[in-house]
Design a protein around this motif. Structure first.
Motif, PDB file in Angstrom:
ATOM      1  N   LEU A  43       0.829  -1.203   0.000  1.00 13.19           N
ATOM      2  CA  LEU A  43       0.000   0.000   0.000  1.00 13.19           C
ATOM      3  C   LEU A  43       0.868   1.259   0.000  1.00 13.19           C
ATOM      4  N   SER A  44       1.945   1.217   0.773  1.00 10.21           N
ATOM      5  CA  SER A  44       2.826   2.378   0.865  1.00 10.21           C
ATOM      6  C   SER A  44       3.462   2.703  -0.483  1.00 10.21           C
ATOM      7  N   LYS A  45       3.832   1.691  -1.240  1.00 10.46           N
ATOM      8  CA  LYS A  45       4.429   1.913  -2.549  1.00 10.46           C
ATOM      9  C   LYS A  45       3.433   2.535  -3.520  1.00 10.46           C
ATOM     10  N   LEU A  46       2.139   2.324  -3.251  1.00 12.37           N
ATOM     11  CA  LEU A  46       1.105   2.945  -4.073  1.00 12.37           C
ATOM     12  C   LEU A  46       0.771   4.357  -3.597  1.00 12.37           C
ATOM     13  N   GLY A  47       1.454   4.809  -2.524  1.00 12.83           N
ATOM     14  CA  GLY A  47       1.164   6.124  -1.966  1.00 12.83           C
ATOM     15  C   GLY A  47      -0.077   6.133  -1.113  1.00 12.83           C
ATOM     16  N   LEU A  48      -0.461   4.962  -0.558  1.00 16.48           N
ATOM     17  CA  LEU A  48      -1.659   4.836   0.265  1.00 16.48           C
ATOM     18  C   LEU A  48      -1.286   4.373   1.656  1.00 16.48           C
ATOM     19  N   ALA A  49      -2.116   4.718   2.614  1.00 14.83           N
ATOM     20  CA  ALA A  49      -1.920   4.298   3.994  1.00 14.83           C
ATOM     21  C   ALA A  49      -3.224   3.726   4.521  1.00 14.83           C
ATOM     22  N   ALA A  50      -3.163   2.571   5.195  1.00 17.17           N
ATOM     23  CA  ALA A  50      -4.353   1.937   5.771  1.00 17.17           C
ATOM     24  C   ALA A  50      -4.828   2.732   6.980  1.00 17.17           C
ATOM     25  N   GLN A  51      -6.133   2.914   7.073  1.00 15.26           N
ATOM     26  CA  GLN A  51      -6.725   3.679   8.163  1.00 15.26           C
ATOM     27  C   GLN A  51      -7.352   2.742   9.199  1.00 15.26           C
ATOM     28  N   GLU A  52      -7.665   3.284  10.360  1.00 13.50           N
ATOM     29  CA  GLU A  52      -8.204   2.486  11.464  1.00 13.50           C
ATOM     30  C   GLU A  52      -9.600   1.948  11.167  1.00 13.50           C
ATOM     31  N   ASP A  53     -10.343   2.618  10.265  1.00 13.50           N
ATOM     32  CA  ASP A  53     -11.690   2.147   9.926  1.00 13.50           C
ATOM     33  C   ASP A  53     -11.693   1.146   8.787  1.00 13.50           C
ATOM     34  N   GLY A  54     -10.501   0.723   8.342  1.00 14.30           N
ATOM     35  CA  GLY A  54     -10.408  -0.282   7.293  1.00 14.30           C
ATOM     36  C   GLY A  54     -10.332   0.276   5.891  1.00 14.30           C
ATOM     37  N   THR A  55     -10.353   1.574   5.743  1.00 14.74           N
ATOM     38  CA  THR A  55     -10.220   2.188   4.423  1.00 14.74           C
ATOM     39  C   THR A  55      -8.758   2.549   4.164  1.00 14.74           C
ATOM     40  N   VAL A  79       5.351   6.181   1.283  1.00 11.58           N
ATOM     41  CA  VAL A  79       6.470   5.422   0.734  1.00 11.58           C
ATOM     42  C   VAL A  79       7.613   5.351   1.743  1.00 11.58           C
ATOM     43  N   LEU A  80       7.817   6.450   2.493  1.00 12.51           N
ATOM     44  CA  LEU A  80       8.895   6.480   3.463  1.00 12.51           C
ATOM     45  C   LEU A  80       8.538   5.759   4.752  1.00 12.51           C
ATOM     46  N   GLU A  81       7.234   5.537   4.961  1.00 11.03           N
ATOM     47  CA  GLU A  81       6.786   4.899   6.191  1.00 11.03           C
ATOM     48  C   GLU A  81       6.398   3.449   5.946  1.00 11.03           C
ATOM     49  N   ALA A  82       7.030   2.811   4.984  1.00 13.43           N
ATOM     50  CA  ALA A  82       6.735   1.409   4.691  1.00 13.43           C
ATOM     51  C   ALA A  82       7.007   0.556   5.911  1.00 13.43           C
ATOM     52  N   GLU A  83       6.156  -0.412   6.083  1.00 12.57           N
ATOM     53  CA  GLU A  83       6.266  -1.271   7.276  1.00 12.57           C
ATOM     54  C   GLU A  83       7.606  -1.983   7.307  1.00 12.57           C
ATOM     55  N   GLY A  84       8.264  -1.949   8.451  1.00 10.65           N
ATOM     56  CA  GLY A  84       9.555  -2.588   8.615  1.00 10.65           C
ATOM     57  C   GLY A  84      10.698  -1.689   8.218  1.00 10.65           C
ATOM     58  N   GLY A  85      10.409  -0.476   7.728  1.00  8.44           N
ATOM     59  CA  GLY A  85      11.482   0.446   7.358  1.00  8.44           C
ATOM     60  C   GLY A  85      11.921   0.228   5.929  1.00  8.44           C
ATOM     61  N   ALA A  86      12.066   1.337   5.214  1.00 12.93           N
ATOM     62  CA  ALA A  86      12.499   1.239   3.817  1.00 12.93           C
ATOM     63  C   ALA A  86      13.987   0.959   3.744  1.00 12.93           C
ATOM     64  N   ALA A  87      14.396   0.181   2.779  1.00 20.82           N
ATOM     65  CA  ALA A  87      15.811  -0.152   2.621  1.00 20.82           C
ATOM     66  C   ALA A  87      16.578   1.072   2.149  1.00 20.82           C
ATOM     67  N   PRO A  88      17.762   1.371   2.725  1.00 14.97           N
ATOM     68  CA  PRO A  88      18.535   2.552   2.311  1.00 14.97           C
ATOM     69  C   PRO A  88      18.981   2.423   0.869  1.00 14.97           C
ATOM     70  N   LYS A  89      18.983   3.582   0.175  1.00 13.11           N
ATOM     71  CA  LYS A  89      19.379   3.568  -1.233  1.00 13.11           C
ATOM     72  C   LYS A  89      20.880   3.339  -1.356  1.00 13.11           C
ATOM     73  N   ARG A  90      21.256   2.628  -2.402  1.00 17.69           N
ATOM     74  CA  ARG A  90      22.656   2.340  -2.645  1.00 17.69           C
ATOM     75  C   ARG A  90      23.295   3.502  -3.355  1.00 17.69           C
ATOM     76  N   HIS A  91      24.402   4.000  -2.800  1.00 21.87           N
ATOM     77  CA  HIS A  91      25.130   5.099  -3.434  1.00 21.87           C
ATOM     78  C   HIS A  91      26.322   4.528  -4.197  1.00 21.87           C
ATOM     79  N   GLN A  92      26.354   4.797  -5.509  1.00 22.43           N
ATOM     80  CA  GLN A  92      27.451   4.312  -6.330  1.00 22.43           C
ATOM     81  C   GLN A  92      28.693   5.176  -6.089  1.00 22.43           C
ATOM     82  N   PRO A  93      29.886   4.582  -6.035  1.00 23.34           N
ATOM     83  CA  PRO A  93      31.106   5.391  -5.852  1.00 23.34           C
ATOM     84  C   PRO A  93      31.325   6.333  -7.034  1.00 23.34           C
TER      85      PRO A  93
END
Length: 421
Positions: free
Chosen positions: A313-325, A333-347
């Motif tokens: 849902l987070s990747k779609l830009g949506l967040a689940a609400q307490e009423d089920g909607t 996107v930044l609040e994805a469950e379990g924490g978003a993986a850090p971006k890889r920086h190329q040297p």
């Protein structure tokens, strides 16, 4: 079997009355003496009984859900007493008692319909023996004895002798082929129903005595029905095959609509739900909203499958609400469950001159990096060194007139650091 059936003779009259009422309905359509009329009467009896057992089925579902809620505690007990099986069992039973959960509640529907099963067996045995029973009088008895299902009499058994089968107006081959096919179908449907429960609707991350019991029943029940089936009349086989098919369909519906948390069925269900949200931009249906509502209420106690759904849902830009909607959220996107993986920086890509220097003089690469990172400091030091008196004057043009080495730029070179002199 006759002795067991006689114990339930008190319900024989109600069962025979229900069969007769359905027989009147189907007899008007297919004929009173046909196997369709009597066979469909038995099928309708099964449907009526299973509808009456729906409250017990709901209770079974609630008890199963309580077992699922206890899974983390049961897993903790297993880890704590993994070397003491007896203490582990004692703690499990204590947990069941404290929460009011009964692991054997899944057997309630089977136990509840057992009286009807044995009463029907008693009725069909009386028909095979030519005896009136309950509300089945002599004309109805004669009609039932003439009824055949795919060439097999309603009251015939697999183990009946040829003389007895001939008295019912059929051949022994027809009776054994029909009963054998029905026994195989009855056992197969029982096995598939239990296997579906074990493989798709069970949290396999937790091993409990309840799961071991269900796995054992998955293999024992089909064998029991196959052995007992050779002594069942054709009418009883119709009854038991119908109730197995009903149970299989009912269970399939529950697994698809309300799967066990942590199971394969939940992964498939939430996958379908995520696709639906992707297509419509909202959670459609009260049942699905209740599912999302339960997931949100769990918070950090969500399992991996539920966290995967929230992340989707987070990747779609949506967040689940307490009423089920679901609602749009820019930070989802930044609040994805379990924490978003850090971006890889190329040297940073090195210049061609640095790559050639590293190839010809490996030791010079490190010096080059330190020179680039501290260029400001180096220049300051060089300015300070130029203010000091020189001990030996060298021609300034000698460095520029010298031929450029391999890997160096042509033309004036950068003055070397004082430490390199």
């Amino acid at each position: 079997m006759d002795t067991i059936a006689s114990l339930f003779s008190f319900i024989t009259t109600p069962v025979s009355w229900v069969i007769v009422q359905f027989h009147k309905l189907y007899g008007a359509l297919f004929g009173d003496d046909t196997g369709w009329a009597w066979g469909l009467s038995i099928v309708s009896l099964v449907v009526l009984i299973r509808i009456c057992l729906i409250p017990l089925f709901v209770k079974q579902i609630k008890s199963t859900r309580n077992m699922q809620v206890l899974q983390p505690k049961m897993k903790a007990i297993q880890e704590r007493y993994k070397n003491d099986k007896q203490r582990q069992s004692e703690e499990m039973m204590k947990l069941y008692k404290e929460t009011g959960t009964n692991p054997l509640s899944s057997c309630l529907p089977i136990l509840a319909q057992s009286p009807f099963f044995f009463a029907l067996y008693h009725v069909l045995s009386a028909i095979a023996s030519g005896k009136t029973i309950g509300v089945i009088d002599q004309p109805l008895l004669d009609s039932a004895r003439q009824a055949h299902i795919f060439g097999a009499p309603l009251a015939a058994k697999f183990m009946d002798s040829e003389e007895k089968v001939s008295a019912l107006g059929a051949s022994l081959t027809d009776v054994r082929v029909v009963t054998a096919v029905m026994i195989v179908m009855m056992s197969a449907s029982q096995f598939f129903t239990q296997r579906q429960l074990m493989t798709k609707n069970v949290d396999l991350t937790v091993k409990t005595p309840y799961m071991q019991q269900q796995k054992m029943l998955m293999y024992i029940f089909p064998v029991i029905f196959a052995v007992m089936g050779i002594n069942f009349p054709v009418g009883v086989l119709v009854y038991w095959l119908t109730t197995n098919v009903w149970t299989m369909g009912q269970q399939m519906y529950v697994i698809n609509q309300n799967p066990t948390p942590g199971s394969k069925a939940q992964d498939q269900y939430l996958g379908r739900l995520l696709k639906s949200v992707t297509s419509h931009g909202q959670v459609r249906g009260r049942t699905r909203r209740n599912t999302v509502k339960r997931i949100v209420a769990k918070g950090t106690d969500r399992n991996d499958i539920e966290r995967k759904f929230i992340t989707g849902l987070s990747k779609l830009g949506l967040a689940a609400q307490e009423d089920g909607t679901v609602a749009k959220s820019e930070a989802a996107v930044l609040e994805a469950e379990g924490g978003a993986a850090p971006k890889r920086h190329q040297p940073k890509r090195q210049t061609k001159a640095k790559r050639q220097t590293a190839a010809t003089h490996p030791g010079a690469a490190k010096d080059s990096e330190s020179t680039d990172s501290g260029s400001k400091t180096s220049l300051e030091k060089q300015d300070a060194s130029q203010d000091k008196p020189k001990t030996a004057d060298k021609p300034a043009a000698s460095g520029s007139s010298r031929q450029a080495k391999s890997g160096q730029r042509k033309g004036p070179q950068r003055p070397k650091h004082p430490s390199k002199k």
